[in-house]
Write an enzyme that holds these catalytic residues in place. Sequence first.
Site, short mmCIF file in Angstrom:
data_model
loop_
_atom_site.label_atom_id
_atom_site.label_comp_id
_atom_site.label_asym_id
_atom_site.label_seq_id
_atom_site.Cartn_x
_atom_site.Cartn_y
_atom_site.Cartn_z
CB THR B 311 46.09 43.70 33.42
OG1 THR B 311 45.54 42.52 33.04
CG2 THR B 311 47.13 44.15 32.55
CD1 TRP B 314 52.45 40.28 35.18
CD2 TRP B 314 53.13 41.99 34.23
NE1 TRP B 314 53.60 39.84 34.32
CE2 TRP B 314 53.86 41.12 33.97
CE3 TRP B 314 53.21 43.52 33.57
CZ2 TRP B 314 54.91 41.25 32.68
CZ3 TRP B 314 53.99 43.61 32.65
CH2 TRP B 314 54.95 42.37 32.37
CG HIS B 315 51.91 46.79 34.10
ND1 HIS B 315 50.69 46.09 33.78
CD2 HIS B 315 52.52 47.10 32.86
CE1 HIS B 315 50.49 46.10 32.60
NE2 HIS B 315 51.77 46.63 31.77
N GLY B 316 53.42 46.50 38.66
CA GLY B 316 54.26 46.94 39.57
C GLY B 316 53.66 46.88 41.04
#
Lengths: 418, 458
Positions: B311, B314-316
């Site tokens: 997770t 996934w954000h960067g």
Amino acid sequence: MHKKINAILIPVIMIALLGAFVLLPPKDFSERENRYLAPAPKLSIGTVTDGSFMEDIADYVSDHFPFRDFWIGVNTRVGLMRGKTLINGVYFADDDYLIEKYEPSGNMKKIATVVNNFADKVDAKVTFMAVPTSVVINRDRLPAGTEGDADAQLEELKELYDALDCYTIELTELLTKRNNSGQVFYRLDHHWTNTGALAAYGEYYKLMRSLGDPVSAVEKRYKHQEWAATISPGLLSDTRDMFYSHTYKEVSDTFRGTLFNKVGECGLGCDTITSLYLGPMFLEMISCRTEDGTQVPLFDDSKLETADQYAYFLSGNHPFLTISYEGAVETIYISKDTGPGPLEMQEAILPDILIVKDSFANCMIPLMLGDYASITVLDPRYYGDSISSYVNENGIDEVLFVYNMNTLGTDLGIRRIK
Amino acid sequence: MVFSSIPFLFYFLVLFLALYYVVPFKLKNYVLLVFSLLFYAWGEPIYVFLMMFSAGVDWLDGLMLEKHPKAKKLYLTIAIVINLGLLCFFKYANFLMGAVSSVFKIAVPAVNVTLPIGISFYTFQSMSYSLDVYRGNAKVEHNYFYYLMYVSMFPQLIAGPIVRYQTIADEVRNRQITKENFVNGVSRFLLGLFKKVLLANALGELFTLVSAESNVPAATAWLGLIGFALQIYFDFSGYSDMAIGLGLMMGFHFLENFDHPYISRSVTEFWRRWHMSLSTWFRDYVYIPLGGNRVSVGRHIFNLMVVWLLTGFWHGAAYNFILWGIYYGVLLILEKYVYGSALEKAPTLVKHIYTIFAFMIGWSLFAFDDMGAFGKFFVSLFGANGFADAKTFFYFRSYIISILIGVVCSTPLIGDFLKKEHKPAVELLISLVTAVLFIMAVAALVTDSYNPFLYFRF
């Protein structure tokens, strides 16, 4: 029920604005912002694949949005209502002053190196005048807690002056003092007023006179004073007064400058422009020409009708200007009942100066007229040739850099000087 | 293109809706498809083909899964490998190469690919289709253009929510375009627009100012962090509101993505309310296949850590996002196995303070992708540079009203008020306020002041 009203009301507002956009005639130039508005973009495969077409469309749509000034003003007022005092990079300061935020550039050492190299190459006296901006001079008017901006600018100024090997003009104290009795900066424009420019020039003038070493220009000036005193004793407390006594005239009371443009209409009124007044006879003798020889007015009244009223001085920025006397200098003496003075004498004894500058110098240059045989004005952003060769080839006696601290760090011209 | 811009609001949207409503139902999907591709190509004129390819892979995979049920596993694997391969290459290659070269101290050729906007959103969306078809949870879509329309649908394309195919499968061919949907959609869209333009941008400005300074005192650092926390919530949930509103105007019903996360009383609850479409995606396609919580304690902890590591990542593609994921993984494990029951018994106020502190520290990790800058900011939060200075007062005065409005708007107070039926005079007043807010939003957009797009790293 409010949702139903919304679903009608908001689309109506949008379609009304869209209609205004379509129906209002397109403008090419925004007088108020003094810039050309984005043109309608051209569609081609190249501009679409590199994305420039889409960016241009966004600029076009934003520039030509109907009632743009109104929206900018609304946005400012909303910000003020939220308690903000910094909007679009402009502080809302006491006494209705707008003051630009200062961001240190960290480029001072680089700039000093360029200027030092330049000073080594020329035979003239080189002086740097870095003008502290409103954020320093109106420090007491800044919103509480933002005085750090003023300190940051002073730090950069010190860094610059410490690194410079040429003469420097220290203006902070002087302008602050002058600001207590007068107005050194406009409220709604980032430039200084005539009051500020005159005080600063006086400081430069004093420096040049005080230099003990026998520099030709200074010597000439002393001679000039002595000579002038023989023609007109009593008139000359100051060399400048030989040509004209300083009289000032209010030329506009509707001036709303660059800072106003950033925040839009929000009830701050207008500034007045006070300018040096020169009689028509004197003005007639002044030749102020661009590189291709076009005559440019020293004071351009027509600019007072436009949004960019500061362009009244020297009729705005030019890459290159030479200001000198044309025809009979004698007339001025005749006009002052002091008898004719010899033109050759005049030219021989007054120094020549070159000014490398940003727009701050525009209102200072007319104040210098009486003291120089010629004034060459250069904006290095647009002047690609070697300035040092120009100075040496034309026998220039003094070189003066005039830059305001707010844009000095990011000015692209000054770092190209050779 | 982004929703909070003059070209989108006044041209794209107006033109699209006019056309969408005029054409017969059969053509509506095509109008939506064409406008969606235009919308994406506006910002990514080349990568639009990548998206079409990516969608093509999963669409083809759906057909294959239907045709060759015996080779289901193989086809699913192919689809997942291609999807994740593209995502890894375009999003993570730069980062991974950098990491390899710094760990092994060897020179690795740099891959200079720019990240296609929204790739994480549409890849996850498209992948969910293959997975759902494989599991028999979704019907196979035979029309490529319909499928591409689902993947590229502009309302949720670049900033979510991640809409799973099964959510809208029926509405692709059969949806109700009603006056009621339109009316609800307009208000929902406006709500999102106001959140983004009037709250997120205004508060983001505060954080931008604070983070540009070095060595700020604690009070300034906290003000800035509060600004960031409110910015990211209103920005992200604002985008989701706008997406849901636009969907309604077209007759689609997307699932909710945010449910007032800042009123949560535990981190576990926070993640049930924050970016729900992402957490359910990871729950259904990673956590549960790993065994979920019906396993040994050790295995459960492992599962949680895997999910939260992913997770975060996934954000960067940066270390801070990985740390941010690990941070939440650890907190959730602690809540589950260490102090969860104690927290349960604690007074409500303590629960709130604990949760707010937890997500604020989380945001400080999230906000800086430069670990050095994070370190400096983090110690500032705890007084490394004193408590306050003159500038603190300036920030406080300039932003306290916006912060207070933001805090009120992050609770359900206003939403609950609007849900009730009021006297006509009050309803009229609400509409007038809406119009004034709209004018304020347009003014902010025309002035072209601070208006960032936060999801370019996602």
